[in-house]
Design a protein around this motif. Structure first.
Motif, PDB file in Angstrom:
ATOM      1  N   ILE A  10       0.825  -1.114  -0.118  1.00 28.14           N
ATOM      2  CA  ILE A  10       0.003   0.037  -0.047  1.00 28.14           C
ATOM      3  C   ILE A  10       0.867   1.191  -0.231  1.00 28.14           C
ATOM      4  CG2 ILE A  10      -1.642   1.296   1.421  1.00 28.14           C
ATOM      5  CD1 ILE A  10      -2.908  -1.395   2.185  1.00 28.14           C
ATOM      6  N   ALA A  14       0.942   4.050  -2.733  1.00 22.72           N
ATOM      7  CA  ALA A  14       0.662   5.506  -2.134  1.00 22.72           C
ATOM      8  C   ALA A  14       1.440   6.343  -3.154  1.00 22.72           C
ATOM      9  CB  ALA A  14       0.742   5.662  -0.882  1.00 22.72           C
ATOM     10  N   THR A  17       1.125   6.870  -6.946  1.00 20.90           N
ATOM     11  CA  THR A  17      -0.093   7.600  -7.097  1.00 20.90           C
ATOM     12  C   THR A  17       0.079   8.936  -6.883  1.00 20.90           C
ATOM     13  OG1 THR A  17      -1.574   5.452  -6.580  1.00 20.90           O
ATOM     14  CG2 THR A  17      -2.623   7.706  -6.167  1.00 20.90           C
ATOM     15  N   ARG A  21       0.467  12.975  -9.149  1.00 20.20           N
ATOM     16  CA  ARG A  21      -0.780  14.139  -8.818  1.00 20.20           C
ATOM     17  C   ARG A  21       0.153  15.478  -8.317  1.00 20.20           C
ATOM     18  NH1 ARG A  21      -4.372  10.471  -4.524  1.00 20.20           N
ATOM     19  NH2 ARG A  21      -6.280  10.297  -5.964  1.00 20.20           N
TER      20      ARG A  21
ATOM     21  N   PHE B  46      -7.231  -2.268   9.323  1.00 21.64           N
ATOM     22  CA  PHE B  46      -6.127  -1.050   9.438  1.00 21.64           C
ATOM     23  C   PHE B  46      -5.829  -1.062   7.870  1.00 21.64           C
ATOM     24  CE2 PHE B  46      -1.816  -0.219   9.398  1.00 21.64           C
ATOM     25  CZ  PHE B  46      -1.709   0.999  10.097  1.00 21.64           C
ATOM     26  N   ASN B  47      -5.576  -2.029   7.262  1.00 23.74           N
ATOM     27  CA  ASN B  47      -4.696  -1.883   5.885  1.00 23.74           C
ATOM     28  C   ASN B  47      -5.975  -1.398   4.832  1.00 23.74           C
ATOM     29  OD1 ASN B  47      -2.161  -2.354   5.932  1.00 23.74           O
ATOM     30  ND2 ASN B  47      -2.554  -4.718   5.964  1.00 23.74           N
ATOM     31  N   MET B  50      -5.992   2.284   5.588  1.00 21.62           N
ATOM     32  CA  MET B  50      -4.624   2.901   5.140  1.00 21.62           C
ATOM     33  C   MET B  50      -4.704   3.256   3.719  1.00 21.62           C
ATOM     34  SD  MET B  50      -2.437   3.984   7.390  1.00 21.62           S
ATOM     35  CE  MET B  50      -3.448   4.316   8.780  1.00 21.62           C
ATOM     36  N   MET B  51      -5.501   2.219   2.973  1.00 26.04           N
ATOM     37  CA  MET B  51      -5.267   2.424   1.434  1.00 26.04           C
ATOM     38  C   MET B  51      -6.064   3.726   1.241  1.00 26.04           C
ATOM     39  SD  MET B  51      -6.243  -0.023  -1.556  1.00 26.04           S
ATOM     40  CE  MET B  51      -5.602  -1.625  -1.123  1.00 26.04           C
ATOM     41  N   LEU B  54      -3.930   6.720   2.251  1.00 25.06           N
ATOM     42  CA  LEU B  54      -2.836   6.989   1.481  1.00 25.06           C
ATOM     43  C   LEU B  54      -2.978   6.999   0.113  1.00 25.06           C
ATOM     44  CD1 LEU B  54      -0.502   4.697   3.909  1.00 25.06           C
ATOM     45  CD2 LEU B  54      -0.746   7.443   4.210  1.00 25.06           C
ATOM     46  N   VAL B  55      -3.621   6.101  -0.390  1.00 28.07           N
ATOM     47  CA  VAL B  55      -3.665   5.998  -1.906  1.00 28.07           C
ATOM     48  C   VAL B  55      -4.831   6.903  -2.165  1.00 28.07           C
ATOM     49  CG1 VAL B  55      -4.063   4.410  -3.917  1.00 28.07           C
ATOM     50  CG2 VAL B  55      -2.747   3.441  -1.711  1.00 28.07           C
ATOM     51  N   TYR B  56      -5.986   6.633  -1.706  1.00 24.03           N
ATOM     52  CA  TYR B  56      -7.123   7.654  -2.008  1.00 24.03           C
ATOM     53  C   TYR B  56      -7.390   7.723  -3.346  1.00 24.03           C
ATOM     54  CZ  TYR B  56     -10.273  11.459  -1.818  1.00 24.03           C
ATOM     55  OH  TYR B  56     -11.516  12.508  -1.970  1.00 24.03           O
TER      56      TYR B  56
END
Lengths: 109, 237
Positions: A10, A14, A17, A21, B46-47, B50-51, B54-56
């Motif tokens: 993840i 992040a 990504t 941006r 949690f993960n 978090m994704m 943080l990634v959104y």
């Protein structure tokens, strides 16, 4: 994969990504864009949304599925109509969900 | 801060939140879908959260949930995410000229919360002047909060729901794409761009280009729009 590995993945997602941006906002903000680039960028949202939509409703994997048995394609019509008339994201999404859920329940599509 | 300034601040805040409500109604159910699918894919609560923090990036998160479920290796999940989210380059570049006066760290915070949907919301309004930073960040933060809330609800619901398809939840993303396209279209030319890009993307998908069909079709479709504009303006002059 355990949860720690998933978390590290993840973090990688992040990073890749965030950079696309961030960089144009930092590097391009002080320069005005040439007209053709501005026109091109204005076309991007409609283009990218269509590029994601068509395969999502007209294909299953690499297989083309256009026809009356394709529930996703059928549900696109009322969804589009509601979106066009009401301009409401919520109303359109709910319309789509209800049509798909009913199609499965009643017609077993 | 004087009472007047504070009042303006509060009204900008509430104006931002109000303008984001239609988007919230889209983000909560889609975030919820992601939460359900992430839970089914074996991500911890949690993960999953978090994704979303943080990634959104909605569509890439849904795609990633599928890849985690399929047991894909980390490198391929990260690469796919990169490709699916590369379009943000274009969104960021399109919004940049409007925010010339902003500081770098303000731009960094703005870029962090830039999505297709907040872009659409901002782009339409920035043409007639950029609203206060408070309002802009209120919009962005409200949107992400609703995404997180949806994710959390989804993780909880995922433990209860056994059949995702019975609720039509797998149709959330296509329905949202349709609604966003319909809202974006202002001139007939854009309908042409939508149809050409969609058809090209579909064709490339059939040819087995993996996730690249979205990027290639987007570049081609947006360029086609510029070429026709150039051609028609030359003819009329």
């Amino acid at each position: 994969m355990d949860q720690r590995e998933i978390f590290l993945t993840i973090l990688g997602m992040a990073a890749v990504t965030y950079l696309p941006r961030l960089l144009p906002a930092w590097l391009l903000s002080s320069r005005s864009l040439p007209w053709w680039l501005a026109a091109w960028l204005r076309n991007v949202p409609v283009a990218v949304l269509s590029a994601m939509l068509f395969p999502a409703i007209m294909a299953q994997g690499d297989q083309l599925r256009i026809g009356p048995r394709n529930l996703f394609l059928l549900a696109a019509l009322p969804t589009l109509l509601v979106a066009w008339k009401t301009r409401s994201l919520f109303g359109s999404v709910i319309t789509g969900l209800v049509v798909v859920a009913l199609g499965r329940l009643v017609f077993h599509l | 801060m004087t009472a007047g300034q504070e009042g303006r601040h509060v009204s900008a805040l509430s104006a931002g939140i109000l303008k984001t409500l239609p988007l919230v109604f889209g983000y909560v159910p889609i975030g919820l879908t992601f939460g359900v699918l992430a839970q089914k894919a074996g991500l911890s609560a949690f993960n999953a959260l978090m994704m979303s923090l943080l990634v959104y990036a909605g569509s890439s998160q849904l795609v990633a949930a599928g890849l985690f479920a399929a047991g894909a290796p980390a490198a391929s999940i990260i690469l796919t995410t990169f490709v699916v989210n590369l379009r943000h380059l274009l969104l960021s570049a399109a919004i940049a000229p409007f925010l010339e006066s902003w500081r770098r760290r303000e731009l960094a915070a703005f870029a962090y919360q830039l999505t297709d949907e907040t872009f659409a919301l901002h782009a339409a309004r920035f043409q007639s002047g950029v609203p206060s930073k408070t309002e802009v960040f209120a919009i962005n933060t409200t949107a992400q909060m609703s995404w997180l809330m949806g994710t959390g609800l989804g993780v909880v619901l995922g433990q209860i729901i056994t059949d995702v398809e019975a609720f039509g939840l797998d149709y959330v993303l296509p329905a949202l794409f349709i609604a966003l396209i319909a809202v974006q279209i202002e001139e007939t030319k854009q309908i042409g761009i939508a149809l050409c890009t969609g058809a090209l993307s579909l064709t490339l998908r059939m040819l087995g280009l993996g996730q690249w069909h979205v990027i290639i079709a987007t570049v081609a479709g947006a360029s086609l729009g510029v070429v026709t504009k150039l051609w028609t303006s030359e003819k009329s002059s």
